[in-house]
Design a protein around this motif. Structure first.
Motif, mmCIF file in Angstrom:
data_model
loop_
_atom_site.group_PDB
_atom_site.id
_atom_site.type_symbol
_atom_site.label_atom_id
_atom_site.label_comp_id
_atom_site.label_asym_id
_atom_site.label_seq_id
_atom_site.Cartn_x
_atom_site.Cartn_y
_atom_site.Cartn_z
ATOM 1 N N ALA A 1 18.172 4.039 -15.171
ATOM 2 C CA ALA A 1 18.031 3.798 -14.085
ATOM 3 C C ALA A 1 16.997 2.492 -13.972
ATOM 4 C CB ALA A 1 18.820 3.724 -12.524
ATOM 5 N N PHE A 2 16.256 2.520 -14.568
ATOM 6 C CA PHE A 2 14.614 2.506 -14.595
ATOM 7 C C PHE A 2 14.985 1.305 -15.732
ATOM 8 C CE2 PHE A 2 10.734 1.274 -15.994
ATOM 9 C CZ PHE A 2 10.072 0.712 -15.199
ATOM 10 N N LEU B 1 10.298 7.060 -12.100
ATOM 11 C CA LEU B 1 10.317 7.626 -10.547
ATOM 12 C C LEU B 1 9.156 7.567 -9.801
ATOM 13 C CD1 LEU B 1 10.325 11.250 -11.965
ATOM 14 C CD2 LEU B 1 12.675 9.950 -10.943
ATOM 15 N N ASP B 2 7.979 6.501 -10.229
ATOM 16 C CA ASP B 2 7.338 6.911 -9.397
ATOM 17 C C ASP B 2 7.751 4.427 -8.681
ATOM 18 O OD1 ASP B 2 5.406 8.126 -9.383
ATOM 19 O OD2 ASP B 2 4.030 7.323 -10.661
ATOM 20 N N ALA C 1 0.166 -1.218 0.125
ATOM 21 C CA ALA C 1 -0.222 -0.340 -0.138
ATOM 22 C C ALA C 1 0.168 1.383 -0.697
ATOM 23 C CB ALA C 1 -0.711 -0.213 1.539
ATOM 24 N N HIS C 2 2.183 1.196 0.347
ATOM 25 C CA HIS C 2 2.544 2.057 0.025
ATOM 26 C C HIS C 2 4.497 2.200 -0.425
ATOM 27 C CE1 HIS C 2 0.429 2.295 3.994
ATOM 28 N NE2 HIS C 2 0.321 3.816 4.138
ATOM 29 N N LEU C 3 3.972 1.668 -2.161
ATOM 30 C CA LEU C 3 5.603 1.034 -2.863
ATOM 31 C C LEU C 3 6.047 2.540 -3.006
ATOM 32 C CD1 LEU C 3 4.273 -1.551 -5.122
ATOM 33 C CD2 LEU C 3 6.189 -1.850 -2.675
ATOM 34 N N GLU C 4 5.559 4.170 -3.070
ATOM 35 C CA GLU C 4 6.109 5.026 -3.694
ATOM 36 C C GLU C 4 6.364 5.495 -2.199
ATOM 37 O OE1 GLU C 4 1.808 5.979 -1.253
ATOM 38 O OE2 GLU C 4 2.704 4.375 -3.040
ATOM 39 N N ALA D 1 -1.848 0.691 -22.174
ATOM 40 C CA ALA D 1 -0.894 2.030 -23.135
ATOM 41 C C ALA D 1 -1.124 2.677 -22.745
ATOM 42 C CB ALA D 1 -1.067 1.269 -24.325
ATOM 43 N N GLN D 2 -2.420 3.148 -22.662
ATOM 44 C CA GLN D 2 -2.595 5.072 -21.748
ATOM 45 C C GLN D 2 -2.934 5.685 -21.006
ATOM 46 O OE1 GLN D 2 -4.327 6.215 -25.239
ATOM 47 N NE2 GLN D 2 -3.858 3.812 -25.258
ATOM 48 N N GLY D 3 -1.709 4.517 -20.242
ATOM 49 C CA GLY D 3 -1.351 5.137 -18.540
ATOM 50 C C GLY D 3 0.502 6.442 -18.090
ATOM 51 N N GLU D 4 0.255 6.295 -17.596
ATOM 52 C CA GLU D 4 1.412 7.144 -17.369
ATOM 53 C C GLU D 4 2.645 7.082 -18.526
ATOM 54 O OE1 GLU D 4 2.371 8.456 -13.197
ATOM 55 O OE2 GLU D 4 1.599 6.097 -12.905
ATOM 56 N N SER D 5 3.788 8.040 -18.414
ATOM 57 C CA SER D 5 4.794 7.951 -19.188
ATOM 58 C C SER D 5 5.699 6.971 -18.830
ATOM 59 C CB SER D 5 5.365 9.017 -19.123
ATOM 60 O OG SER D 5 6.056 10.051 -18.214
ATOM 61 N N VAL D 6 6.728 6.913 -19.330
ATOM 62 C CA VAL D 6 7.569 5.811 -18.451
ATOM 63 C C VAL D 6 8.356 6.592 -17.245
ATOM 64 C CG1 VAL D 6 9.523 4.560 -19.470
ATOM 65 C CG2 VAL D 6 7.806 4.333 -21.177
ATOM 66 N N THR D 7 8.733 7.815 -17.717
ATOM 67 C CA THR D 7 9.107 8.421 -16.778
ATOM 68 C C THR D 7 9.140 8.607 -15.565
ATOM 69 O OG1 THR D 7 10.628 9.893 -18.169
ATOM 70 C CG2 THR D 7 10.695 10.730 -16.329
ATOM 71 N N ASP D 8 7.559 8.775 -15.622
ATOM 72 C CA ASP D 8 7.256 9.175 -14.761
ATOM 73 C C ASP D 8 6.556 7.974 -13.775
ATOM 74 O OD1 ASP D 8 6.568 11.958 -14.506
ATOM 75 O OD2 ASP D 8 4.006 11.221 -15.539
#
Length: 293
Positions: free
Chosen positions: A93-94, A84-85, A21-24, A74-81
């Protein structure tokens, strides 16, 4: 002794719920050991002894699993976001970590996921929770109920259960494309064989989602078919907290409850309805239904 062990297991499962529940957030040793109220000086050994992998690896795999599911949308967040998440300082690095685990770049996975390496990568993560699944049930946890028929769209899995997660991801993608969400459309599993048959190729189950009486199913779509879960009397056993492995609950209904109940089964397989709780830390819940005459 059993009570003490159950209490210990509850504290350890609380840790997994908190992580998921707190992966971020901050999931260092001191923070996570505090969730279970264990000493941080011993917790890393306790965690590995209980779940078979280190705390660091569990957190890393959990973040990568969430990231991979976000990429599959495919309609989700960008690879960069997404990078970082997932706790990575840079997209590069990701990408390196992702390619090492899944043998695909994040962008390639987004376009065309290869699910076999994905399954292999998350084997340790999937088995961690099953180590503490509840295996003891009592007759007072079983209730009798009358149910009505339910029209469903059915997505069949047939073959080695080790590849089930691949079918699940395809089912989820189809369900999302059809505009069916767990909050508005009930989710069911129907089992036709035991969880680990002697020949893995014999394993068979259906992943189902409830649909309206007027909702059409495309007859040209070979991945899905229309079906019905028949109504009737059922014995119901509820499981909550973690529902990755429902075999102990199913065995209890078949082996322990049924012989002493005076009931007889009717000709429909055991099935379950899955619930996704509002609070992520609460995990999931399921109701197992054993059809009765």
């Amino acid at each position: 002794m059993t009570t003490a062990l159950d209490h210990y297991n509850v504290r350890m499962l609380r840790v997994l719920d908190h992580i998921d529940a707190h992966l971020e957030g901050d999931l260092d040793l001191e923070t996570v050991s505090g969730v279970a109220a264990f000493s941080k000086f011993h917790f890393h050994r306790q965690f590995k002894a209980t779940f078979g992998l280190s705390l660091h690896r569990y957190v890393q795999l959990a973040r990568l699993r969430r990231a991979s599911k976000q990429l599959a949308d495919a309609q989700g967040e960008s690879v960069t976001d997404i990078a970082l998440d997932a706790g990575y300082e840079t997209p590069d690095a990701f990408a390196r970590a992702f390619r090492q685990r899944f043998r695909q770049s994040p962008s390639s996975f987004r376009k065309s996921p290869e699910w076999e390496p994905w399954l292999q990568a998350f084997g340790p993560l999937n088995s961690a929770r099953s180590k503490l699944m509840p295996t003891h049930f009592t007759p007072d946890q079983v209730t009798l109920r009358d149910t009505g028929p339910i029209r469903v769209a059915m997505f069949e899995h047939q073959g080695d259960p080790a590849t089930l997660d691949v079918t699940i991801q395809r089912f989820i993608a189809w369900r999302k494309a059809a505009g069916l969400t767990p909050k508005t459309s009930p989710i069911f599993n129907i089992w036709y064989t035991e969880r680990r048959p002697a020949n893995p190729a014999d394993y068979r189950m259906d992943l189902c989602v409830g649909i309206r009486p007027d909702q059409p199913i495309d007859p040209t779509d070979t991945a899905v078919r229309e079906g019905e879960i028949p109504g009737g009397r059922v014995a119901v056993l509820s499981v909550s907290g973690d529902t990755h492995n429902l075999e102990p609950a199913a065995l209890y209904l078949y082996r322990d409850w049924l012989p002493t109940s005076g009931e007889e089964m009717r000709d429909f397989p055991i099935y379950c309805q899955r619930f996704f709780l509002d609070e992520p830390a609460g995990g999931t819940a399921a109701e197992l239904f054993l059809p009765l005459k």
